[in-house]
Write a protein that holds these residues in place. Structure first.
Motif, short mmCIF file in Angstrom:
data_model
loop_
_atom_site.label_atom_id
_atom_site.label_comp_id
_atom_site.label_asym_id
_atom_site.label_seq_id
_atom_site.Cartn_x
_atom_site.Cartn_y
_atom_site.Cartn_z
N GLY A 113 1.00 -1.31 0.15
CA GLY A 113 -0.28 -0.08 0.18
C GLY A 113 1.10 1.43 -0.39
N ILE A 114 2.19 0.80 -0.22
CA ILE A 114 2.86 2.38 0.08
C ILE A 114 3.53 2.10 -1.78
N GLU A 115 3.92 4.34 -2.30
CA GLU A 115 3.71 3.82 -3.16
C GLU A 115 5.97 4.00 -3.26
N ALA A 116 6.16 3.11 -2.78
CA ALA A 116 7.42 3.23 -2.96
C ALA A 116 7.56 1.55 -2.52
N ALA A 117 9.11 1.82 -3.16
CA ALA A 117 10.11 -0.39 -2.91
C ALA A 117 10.67 0.29 -1.10
N VAL A 118 9.62 -0.66 -0.42
CA VAL A 118 10.20 -0.24 0.94
C VAL A 118 10.83 -1.93 1.11
N PRO A 119 12.17 -1.73 1.23
CA PRO A 119 13.97 -2.26 1.29
C PRO A 119 12.76 -3.79 2.50
N THR A 120 13.77 -5.21 2.58
CA THR A 120 13.04 -5.97 2.85
C THR A 120 14.48 -6.37 4.11
N PRO A 121 14.18 -6.43 5.44
CA PRO A 121 15.35 -6.84 6.20
C PRO A 121 15.96 -8.23 6.29
N PHE A 122 15.36 -9.21 5.52
CA PHE A 122 15.43 -10.55 5.43
C PHE A 122 17.18 -11.19 5.36
N ASP A 123 17.11 -10.19 3.70
CA ASP A 123 18.54 -10.90 2.95
C ASP A 123 19.63 -10.49 3.82
N ALA A 124 19.90 -9.76 4.61
CA ALA A 124 20.88 -9.45 6.03
C ALA A 124 21.28 -10.52 6.88
N TRP A 125 19.49 -10.75 6.85
CA TRP A 125 19.82 -11.92 8.91
C TRP A 125 19.42 -13.12 8.10
N ALA A 126 19.38 -13.18 6.83
CA ALA A 126 19.54 -14.74 5.83
C ALA A 126 20.73 -15.10 6.26
N LEU A 127 21.59 -13.92 5.78
CA LEU A 127 22.99 -14.13 5.10
C LEU A 127 23.97 -14.57 6.62
N SER A 128 23.40 -13.74 7.74
CA SER A 128 24.80 -13.82 8.87
C SER A 128 24.08 -15.64 9.43
N LEU A 133 25.65 -21.34 10.87
CA LEU A 133 24.61 -22.78 10.71
C LEU A 133 26.08 -23.51 9.60
N ALA A 134 26.72 -22.71 8.39
CA ALA A 134 27.25 -23.16 8.11
C ALA A 134 29.35 -23.32 8.87
N GLU A 135 29.46 -22.88 9.91
CA GLU A 135 29.96 -22.82 10.92
C GLU A 135 30.37 -23.46 11.51
N ALA A 151 17.91 -23.75 5.37
CA ALA A 151 17.33 -23.69 7.16
C ALA A 151 17.59 -22.02 7.37
N ALA A 152 18.45 -21.38 7.01
CA ALA A 152 17.96 -19.67 7.45
C ALA A 152 17.34 -19.45 7.01
N VAL A 153 16.94 -19.00 5.56
CA VAL A 153 15.34 -18.84 5.55
C VAL A 153 14.22 -19.24 6.29
N THR A 154 14.15 -20.53 6.45
CA THR A 154 12.98 -20.80 6.95
C THR A 154 13.05 -19.67 8.72
N LEU A 155 14.44 -20.77 9.33
CA LEU A 155 14.82 -19.84 10.42
C LEU A 155 14.18 -18.21 10.46
N VAL A 156 14.51 -17.49 9.68
CA VAL A 156 14.52 -16.15 9.75
C VAL A 156 13.05 -15.67 9.44
N CYS A 157 12.81 -16.78 8.43
CA CYS A 157 10.63 -16.16 7.93
C CYS A 157 9.89 -17.21 9.39
N ALA A 158 10.35 -17.63 9.95
CA ALA A 158 9.57 -18.40 11.32
C ALA A 158 9.90 -17.28 12.41
N PHE A 159 10.75 -16.52 12.66
CA PHE A 159 11.10 -15.53 13.90
C PHE A 159 10.85 -14.66 13.61
N TYR A 160 10.82 -14.32 12.44
CA TYR A 160 10.16 -12.80 11.88
C TYR A 160 8.82 -13.24 12.26
#
Length: 211
Positions: A113-128, A133-135, A151-160
């Motif tokens: 509903g916002i006439e602008a591209a709203v950035p997403t937080p998920f890329d940085a969260w999923a990368l971390s 998890l790789a470590e 697994a990281a993407v699933t974790l971030v979505c569930a956590f958010y």
């Protein structure tokens, strides 16, 4: 002069954040922000030019806290699962207690509903989360068959989802208790040798003291 302009921008941003949390983007007008902040509509348009630009400034302000929240991730003496848990508590606290972070989350949910591209937080969260998890896998601590990036993407979505829906969930428990229960469930699937209660206790001991 610059200090005055900075103070005005900060007051406008915080007032907008409060109203976006309470009323949503569509339910908040520039006049509402003017009344709440005590600043004129002209001041709002001078500093942000539109309600859309002010909403984007709120979201960017939320993202600006990421380096501080992610600081424990850089600690070389902390095991990866503990880092992941500590990081999650920092983000959850921000999403539950910081009005700008809460507003950023609501604005992202209402982004269509916002006439602008709203950035997403998920890329940085999923990368971390992927790196941690790789470590953990390199250290032999990750359960067999768990692929870090997926697994990281699933974790971030569930956590958010847990953080942003907490106010609407039954039970009345605070966000810390909800997050404890969530990790006790999730770690059973992530750890090679599951001992979620002990791991959660070690991570909780590393959390900064509550003010």
């Amino acid at each position: 002069m610059q200090d005055r302009a900075h103070a005005t921008r900060k007051a406008l941003l915080e007032s907008a954040a409060h109203l976006f949390v309470e009323r949503g983007y569509a339910g908040t007008s520039v006049n509402d922000i003017s009344d709440h902040s005590g600043k004129t509509s002209g001041a709002i348009y001078f500093h942000y030019s539109s309600k859309e630009k002010l909403a984007l400034a709120v979201v960017r302000e939320q993202f600006s806290t990421w380096p501080q929240l992610a600081a424990p991730y850089a600690s070389p003496d902390m095991p990866p699962f503990e880092k992941l848990i500590v990081l999650s508590f920092g983000i959850a606290r921000s999403l539950n207690e910081d009005v700008v972070a809460r507003a950023g989350a609501r604005l992202w949910a209402e982004r269509r509903g916002i006439e602008a591209a709203v950035p997403t937080p998920f890329d940085a969260w999923a990368l971390s989360a992927t790196r941690l998890l790789a470590e953990a896998r390199t250290r032999g601590e990750l359960a067999p068959g768990v692929e870090p990036s997926a697994a990281a993407v699933t974790l971030v979505c569930a956590f958010y989802g847990l953080c942003t829906l907490a106010d609407d969930l039954p039970g009345g428990r605070d966000w810390r208790e909800r997050l404890d229960h969530w990790w006790l469930l999730i770690l059973k699937s992530l750890q090679a040798d599951p001992d979620p209660a002990a791991l959660l206790a070690r991570a909780r001991a590393r959390l900064p003291a509550q003010p």
